[in-house]
Write a protein that holds these residues in place. Structure first.
Motif, mmCIF file in Angstrom:
data_model
loop_
_atom_site.group_PDB
_atom_site.id
_atom_site.type_symbol
_atom_site.label_atom_id
_atom_site.label_comp_id
_atom_site.label_asym_id
_atom_site.label_seq_id
_atom_site.Cartn_x
_atom_site.Cartn_y
_atom_site.Cartn_z
ATOM 1 N N UNK A 103 39.897 14.449 67.516
ATOM 2 C CA UNK A 103 40.514 13.400 68.400
ATOM 3 C C UNK A 103 41.584 13.956 68.965
ATOM 4 N N UNK A 104 41.494 13.586 70.403
ATOM 5 C CA UNK A 104 42.592 14.178 71.241
ATOM 6 C C UNK A 104 42.235 15.476 71.767
ATOM 7 N N UNK A 105 41.063 15.977 71.475
ATOM 8 C CA UNK A 105 40.831 17.235 72.097
ATOM 9 C C UNK A 105 40.432 17.394 73.622
ATOM 10 N N UNK A 106 39.980 16.022 74.105
ATOM 11 C CA UNK A 106 39.763 15.809 75.645
ATOM 12 C C UNK A 106 40.950 15.661 76.493
ATOM 13 N N UNK A 107 42.040 15.377 75.654
ATOM 14 C CA UNK A 107 43.316 15.349 76.554
ATOM 15 C C UNK A 107 43.671 16.631 77.109
ATOM 16 N N UNK A 108 43.563 17.688 76.467
ATOM 17 C CA UNK A 108 44.009 19.140 77.043
ATOM 18 C C UNK A 108 42.815 19.597 77.729
ATOM 19 N N UNK A 109 42.959 20.279 78.910
ATOM 20 C CA UNK A 109 41.739 20.942 79.547
ATOM 21 C C UNK A 109 41.077 21.823 78.748
ATOM 22 N N UNK A 110 39.858 22.113 78.775
ATOM 23 C CA UNK A 110 39.191 23.090 78.027
ATOM 24 C C UNK A 110 39.604 24.452 78.347
ATOM 25 N N UNK A 111 40.136 25.154 79.590
ATOM 26 C CA UNK A 111 40.611 26.218 79.528
ATOM 27 C C UNK A 111 41.752 26.353 79.042
ATOM 28 N N UNK A 112 42.597 25.523 78.882
ATOM 29 C CA UNK A 112 43.978 25.544 78.104
ATOM 30 C C UNK A 112 43.684 25.718 76.571
ATOM 31 N N UNK A 116 44.693 28.942 74.471
ATOM 32 C CA UNK A 116 45.547 28.806 73.178
ATOM 33 C C UNK A 116 44.906 29.571 72.150
ATOM 34 N N UNK A 117 43.504 29.338 71.939
ATOM 35 C CA UNK A 117 42.841 29.828 70.644
ATOM 36 C C UNK A 117 42.803 31.414 70.867
ATOM 37 N N UNK A 123 44.792 37.685 71.242
ATOM 38 C CA UNK A 123 44.374 38.183 72.645
ATOM 39 C C UNK A 123 45.333 37.905 73.667
ATOM 40 N N UNK A 124 45.960 38.780 74.182
ATOM 41 C CA UNK A 124 46.881 38.382 75.270
ATOM 42 C C UNK A 124 46.401 38.637 76.832
ATOM 43 N N UNK A 125 46.722 37.954 77.810
ATOM 44 C CA UNK A 125 46.160 38.390 79.264
ATOM 45 C C UNK A 125 44.961 37.987 79.239
ATOM 46 N N UNK A 126 44.199 37.219 78.650
ATOM 47 C CA UNK A 126 42.684 36.674 78.704
ATOM 48 C C UNK A 126 42.754 36.011 79.956
ATOM 49 N N UNK A 127 41.729 36.266 80.914
ATOM 50 C CA UNK A 127 41.415 35.402 81.998
ATOM 51 C C UNK A 127 40.370 34.283 81.792
ATOM 52 N N UNK A 128 41.029 32.998 81.753
ATOM 53 C CA UNK A 128 40.157 31.908 81.492
ATOM 54 C C UNK A 128 40.211 30.944 82.521
ATOM 55 N N UNK A 129 38.953 30.660 82.966
ATOM 56 C CA UNK A 129 38.710 29.730 83.910
ATOM 57 C C UNK A 129 37.723 28.852 83.664
ATOM 58 N N UNK A 130 38.107 27.448 84.108
ATOM 59 C CA UNK A 130 37.132 26.464 83.850
ATOM 60 C C UNK A 130 35.898 26.378 84.955
ATOM 61 N N UNK A 131 34.829 26.264 84.638
ATOM 62 C CA UNK A 131 33.460 26.431 85.298
ATOM 63 C C UNK A 131 32.554 25.029 85.115
ATOM 64 N N UNK A 132 32.806 24.148 85.717
ATOM 65 C CA UNK A 132 32.174 22.996 85.497
ATOM 66 C C UNK A 132 32.336 22.253 83.982
#
Length: 183
Positions: A103-112, A116-117, A123-132
């Motif tokens: 519940x509520x998982x879709x309220x936060x963008x997937x990349x965020x 966060x995980x 793991x700090x300084x990870x490059x995370x980008x949404x792709x479709x």
């Protein structure tokens, strides 16, 4: 047997010439040694013994240290490998379906959510980008255990890996991860 006989009888002149040369050098060295005063002979003998002990001792010590470091690096890599292999049984494939409908998982963008995980796993300084529909991520970390825990946490949260590339830099021991995941 013929091979050995041939070698020994094949070049006796060269062997005699080499032996004669060595004898000449030894005689010249001995005559020069005898020409030195006893004080100079003693000083050279002490210097020679010191150099032999220093070079032999330091050389042996440095070889021993290099071998010891190499062995400890190897043991660390073997331990990390077997730890990662032991964690393979901890992945529950059914957990992917159970956690994907939170519940509520879709309220936060997937990349965020992925970022966060990863941060919570160390793991700090990870490059995370949404792709479709998926997320691309890239990071590096020196500990294979931390990388494995982070990737396992993503799987437990319902992410599926469509592409995963892991490489370890031998010089810095950094594990470099590039992945594409979908929920």
């Amino acid at each position: 047997m013929k091979l050995l006989q041939r070698r020994t009888t094949q070049n006796p002149l060269a062997t005699k010439a080499l032996s004669a040369r060595v004898n000449n050098y030894q005689n010249a060295l001995w005559s020069r040694w005898q020409a030195l005063s006893s004080r100079d002979q003693m000083a050279l003998a002490v210097l020679l013994v010191f150099l032999l002990l220093f070079i032999g001792g330091y050389g042996g010590y440095s070889v021993h240290q290099a071998a010891k470091e190499s062995k400890s690096d190897y043991q660390e890599q073997v331990n990390d490998y077997f730890w990662l292999r032991s964690q393979a049984g901890n992945i529950d494939p059914n957990a992917l379906n159970a956690t994907s409908n939170q519940d509520g998982a879709d309220a936060v963008p997937p990349a965020s959510r992925v970022n966060t995980a990863l941060n919570s796993s160390g793991i700090d300084n990870a490059q995370v980008v949404a792709n479709g529909a998926g997320v691309q991520l890239s990071f590096s970390h020196p500990s294979q255990a931390t990388v494995s825990a982070a990737l396992g946490k993503l799987e437990q949260q319902g992410w599926q890996f469509t592409k995963l590339s892991m490489q370890q830099d031998l010089a810095t021991k950094q594990v470099q991860v590039q992945a594409t995941i979908i929920s």
